[in-house]
Design a protein around this motif. Structure first.
Motif, mmCIF file in Angstrom:
data_model
loop_
_atom_site.group_PDB
_atom_site.id
_atom_site.type_symbol
_atom_site.label_atom_id
_atom_site.label_comp_id
_atom_site.label_asym_id
_atom_site.label_seq_id
_atom_site.Cartn_x
_atom_site.Cartn_y
_atom_site.Cartn_z
ATOM 1 N N ASN A 1 -1.326 2.601 -18.805
ATOM 2 C CA ASN A 1 -1.884 3.472 -17.775
ATOM 3 C C ASN A 1 -0.908 3.889 -16.688
ATOM 4 O OD1 ASN A 1 -4.820 3.374 -18.630
ATOM 5 N ND2 ASN A 1 -4.328 1.206 -18.457
ATOM 6 N N GLY A 2 0.284 3.357 -16.705
ATOM 7 C CA GLY A 2 1.247 3.665 -15.651
ATOM 8 C C GLY A 2 1.107 2.714 -14.470
ATOM 9 N N GLU A 3 1.768 3.072 -13.387
ATOM 10 C CA GLU A 3 1.810 2.225 -12.199
ATOM 11 C C GLU A 3 0.439 2.012 -11.568
ATOM 12 O OE1 GLU A 3 4.382 3.713 -9.181
ATOM 13 O OE2 GLU A 3 6.198 3.207 -10.277
ATOM 14 N N PHE A 4 0.352 0.915 -10.836
ATOM 15 C CA PHE A 4 -0.784 0.680 -9.953
ATOM 16 C C PHE A 4 -0.446 1.382 -8.638
ATOM 17 C CE2 PHE A 4 -0.707 -2.979 -12.791
ATOM 18 C CZ PHE A 4 -2.045 -3.128 -13.138
ATOM 19 N N TYR A 5 -1.392 2.166 -8.110
ATOM 20 C CA TYR A 5 -1.135 2.892 -6.866
ATOM 21 C C TYR A 5 -1.846 2.283 -5.667
ATOM 22 C CZ TYR A 5 1.138 6.368 -9.681
ATOM 23 O OH TYR A 5 2.004 7.002 -10.540
ATOM 24 N N ARG A 6 -2.746 1.365 -5.930
ATOM 25 C CA ARG A 6 -3.403 0.615 -4.855
ATOM 26 C C ARG A 6 -3.706 -0.777 -5.386
ATOM 27 N NH1 ARG A 6 -9.413 1.392 -4.123
ATOM 28 N NH2 ARG A 6 -10.103 1.536 -6.254
ATOM 29 N N ILE A 7 -3.695 -1.744 -4.518
ATOM 30 C CA ILE A 7 -3.899 -3.131 -4.931
ATOM 31 C C ILE A 7 -5.220 -3.299 -5.683
ATOM 32 C CG2 ILE A 7 -4.398 -5.435 -4.003
ATOM 33 C CD1 ILE A 7 -2.176 -5.091 -2.061
ATOM 34 N N GLU A 8 -6.261 -2.619 -5.249
ATOM 35 C CA GLU A 8 -7.578 -2.747 -5.876
ATOM 36 C C GLU A 8 -7.589 -2.330 -7.341
ATOM 37 O OE1 GLU A 8 -7.962 -2.368 -1.538
ATOM 38 O OE2 GLU A 8 -6.912 -1.216 -3.043
ATOM 39 N N TYR B 1 0.842 -1.196 0.000
ATOM 40 C CA TYR B 1 0.000 0.000 0.000
ATOM 41 C C TYR B 1 0.874 1.240 0.000
ATOM 42 C CZ TYR B 1 0.819 0.008 5.077
ATOM 43 O OH TYR B 1 1.398 0.019 6.325
ATOM 44 N N ASP B 2 0.295 2.343 -0.459
ATOM 45 C CA ASP B 2 1.019 3.605 -0.580
ATOM 46 C C ASP B 2 0.313 4.649 0.271
ATOM 47 O OD1 ASP B 2 2.312 5.931 -1.303
ATOM 48 O OD2 ASP B 2 1.762 5.824 -3.422
ATOM 49 N N THR B 3 0.928 5.027 1.394
ATOM 50 C CA THR B 3 0.281 5.952 2.325
ATOM 51 C C THR B 3 0.097 7.354 1.750
ATOM 52 O OG1 THR B 3 2.409 6.472 3.352
ATOM 53 C CG2 THR B 3 1.069 4.739 4.394
ATOM 54 N N SER B 4 0.819 7.699 0.688
ATOM 55 C CA SER B 4 0.681 9.038 0.112
ATOM 56 C C SER B 4 -0.486 9.121 -0.882
ATOM 57 C CB SER B 4 1.982 9.461 -0.578
ATOM 58 O OG SER B 4 2.233 8.642 -1.710
ATOM 59 N N TYR B 5 -1.149 8.007 -1.154
ATOM 60 C CA TYR B 5 -2.253 7.991 -2.111
ATOM 61 C C TYR B 5 -3.367 8.928 -1.636
ATOM 62 C CZ TYR B 5 -5.776 6.203 -5.305
ATOM 63 O OH TYR B 5 -6.723 6.099 -6.283
ATOM 64 N N VAL B 6 -3.788 9.845 -2.501
ATOM 65 C CA VAL B 6 -4.874 10.776 -2.172
ATOM 66 C C VAL B 6 -6.205 10.058 -2.377
ATOM 67 C CG1 VAL B 6 -5.952 12.987 -2.701
ATOM 68 C CG2 VAL B 6 -3.460 12.770 -2.799
ATOM 69 N N LEU B 7 -7.034 10.056 -1.344
ATOM 70 C CA LEU B 7 -8.287 9.295 -1.347
ATOM 71 C C LEU B 7 -9.311 9.867 -2.315
ATOM 72 C CD1 LEU B 7 -8.689 8.810 2.504
ATOM 73 C CD2 LEU B 7 -7.586 7.290 0.857
ATOM 74 N N LYS B 8 -10.153 8.968 -2.813
ATOM 75 C CA LYS B 8 -11.269 9.350 -3.675
ATOM 76 C C LYS B 8 -12.545 8.785 -3.074
ATOM 77 C CE LYS B 8 -8.316 9.501 -7.687
ATOM 78 N NZ LYS B 8 -7.895 8.875 -8.905
ATOM 79 N N ASP B 9 -13.624 9.519 -3.221
ATOM 80 C CA ASP B 9 -14.896 9.135 -2.623
ATOM 81 C C ASP B 9 -15.360 7.764 -3.109
ATOM 82 O OD1 ASP B 9 -17.060 9.800 -0.880
ATOM 83 O OD2 ASP B 9 -18.319 10.112 -2.642
ATOM 84 N N GLY B 10 -15.769 6.927 -2.182
ATOM 85 C CA GLY B 10 -16.322 5.622 -2.501
ATOM 86 C C GLY B 10 -15.283 4.519 -2.666
#
Length: 181
Positions: free
Chosen positions: A149-156, A86-95
């Motif tokens: 699309n570039g890197e995956f930033y979250r496993i989902e 997981y990447d703690t710097s990932y900016v959250l998105k609604d839902g």
């Protein structure tokens, strides 16, 4: 004494019926007492987190919050959380939902060896195929997706790859990571 006991049972049944009539769909506490929902007033996002966190659940966090903020609200990660998944710097998105994968197999409490994982951002087709559930077609699709699309930033995000749905994701989620050591 028997009359008092019967009266208590009848009163308990009556209260259960009354509470079900008030909100018959609210059985989340009964079904999962560890699930938590936290409400914060103002502009916020609704995001869920599960896996290796202290209090999995759905939370409302401020706009522009990061995964680190969400983890903090959820009481932090457990000692078994795999920090490479997981990447703690990932900016959250609604839902959005976030899964914090384990470092060690939860079904084997005696294991001293971490789960062998593949890096979905860097590993080649052959290496990706070492995970049960990732065959040649899906491995090629993962590589093609990250090239376009570039890197995956979250496993989902691996569920965006053609051929990976919820069932495959559930099979592979503990065996993939986002970063190398």
């Amino acid at each position: 004494m028997t009359k008092v006991f019967i009266a208590v049972i009848i009163a308990t049944i009556a209260l259960i019926i009354v509470f079900q009539a008030i909100d018959p769909n609210n059985n989340s506490v009964i079904n999962n007492p560890n699930n938590t929902t936290s409400v914060v007033e103002g502009d916020n996002l609704s995001v869920s987190i599960n896996g290796e966190v202290t209090r999995p659940g759905t939370y409302y966090v401020d706009l522009n919050s990061t995964l680190e903020d969400l983890i903090s609200v959820a009481g932090g990660v457990t000692s078994n959380a795999d920090e490479l998944a997981y990447d703690t710097s990932y900016v959250l998105k609604d839902g959005y939902t976030f899964y914090i994968a384990p470092k060690y197999d939860n079904t084997d409490v005696c294991t001293l060896e971490p789960i062998i994982k593949v890096n979905i951002n860097t590993d080649d087709e052959e290496t990706l195929q070492t995970v049960a559930g990732i065959g040649s077609t899906i491995a090629k699709a993962i590589i093609s997706y990250r090239e376009q699309n570039g890197e995956f930033y979250r496993i989902e995000d691996v569920k965006n790859v053609s051929g990976i749905g919820n069932a495959t994701f559930e099979k592979i989620k503990n065996y993939i990571k986002l970063r190398s050591e």
